[in-house]
Design an enzyme around this catalytic site. Structure first.
Site, PDB file in Angstrom:
ATOM      1  N   ASP A   1     114.437  72.609 -14.681  1.00 23.12           N
ATOM      2  CA  ASP A   1     115.447  72.218 -15.674  1.00 23.12           C
ATOM      3  C   ASP A   1     116.268  73.450 -16.064  1.00 23.12           C
ATOM      4  OD1 ASP A   1     116.888  71.323 -17.929  1.00 23.12           O
ATOM      5  OD2 ASP A   1     115.288  69.912 -18.459  1.00 23.12           O
TER       6      ASP A   1
ATOM      7  N   LYS B   1     116.444  63.411  -3.507  1.00 23.40           N
ATOM      8  CA  LYS B   1     117.462  62.607  -4.191  1.00 23.40           C
ATOM      9  C   LYS B   1     118.122  63.417  -5.309  1.00 23.40           C
ATOM     10  CE  LYS B   1     115.252  58.109  -3.376  1.00 23.40           C
ATOM     11  NZ  LYS B   1     114.572  56.947  -4.016  1.00 23.40           N
TER      12      LYS B   1
END
Length: 203
Positions: free
Chosen positions: A114, A183
């Site tokens: 993140d 993805k």
């Protein structure tokens, strides 16, 4: 958590989850593998499963707090009949600081952590100077950490902190063959994000 994920946990969790012990020797979980990689933040497990399937000679230990993510990884392990993946449900920093022995890891993957893009969030980024030093202590000499990010300001942040630690050599590297297109990465590329790979080796 989906019903299928709950069923997978009930049926297979104990087979693939690693119990915490002090010190934790991850290589003992894969006695037939030449090396074992700690994968920090495996998310929903898609990339972890694909990498493990493509490199069956290496053991992988996924570290993730999100139980549905581990359940999804567990379903992929069973579906693909993978014998070289196990996981630990724990915070990675806590795991490294309290359970992983010094100079014991063959390698670490930190793929798309993140970026916490807002200035007030930067303190939440996993890559801090203290993290770099901890990684140095846990890796064997000659072992590596591979990092990938699609957020350029975070790439700059990562480079500054690793380059400041004289115990590492390395830096930006071409995308390795083993790193599959997940993805998540595909979404970033479609948004025009540039992906940066780093490989740092402990001296």
């Amino acid at each position: 958590m989906t019903r299928a994920q709950s069923l997978a946990i009930n049926a297979h969790w104990d087979q693939y989850a690693i119990a915490l012990a002090q010190p934790l020797n991850l290589n003992q979980n894969f006695p037939d593998k030449q090396k074992v990689i700690l994968e920090i933040g495996s998310g929903m497990g898609e990339a972890t499963a694909q990498i493990a399937q493509a490199t069956p000679d290496t053991g992988y230990v996924a570290v993730e707090m999100h139980e549905p993510g581990l359940a999804a990884l567990l379903m992929l392990i069973v579906e693909k009949e993978l014998t070289n993946v196990k996981f630990i449900r724990e915070d990675a920093i806590y795991l490294l600081s309290h359970f992983i022995a010094d100079s014991s890891l063959d390698g670490i993957h930190l793929l798309f952590p993140d970026p916490w893009p807002k200035n007030r969030q930067h303190k939440r980024r996993i890559v801090q100077s203290e993290f770099v030093q901890m990684v140095c202590e846990k890796l064997k000499p000659g072992a590596f950490i591979h990092i990938a990010t699609d957020w350029q300001p975070y790439a700059d942040w990562i480079k500054v902190r690793f380059d400041a630690n004289s115990s590492f050599t390395g830096g930006i590297t071409p995308r390795p063959d083993w790193r599959v297109l997940s993805k998540f990465e595909g979404q970033g590329l479609r948004k025009g994000h540039q992906v940066t790979d780093f490989r740092y080796v402990k001296l």
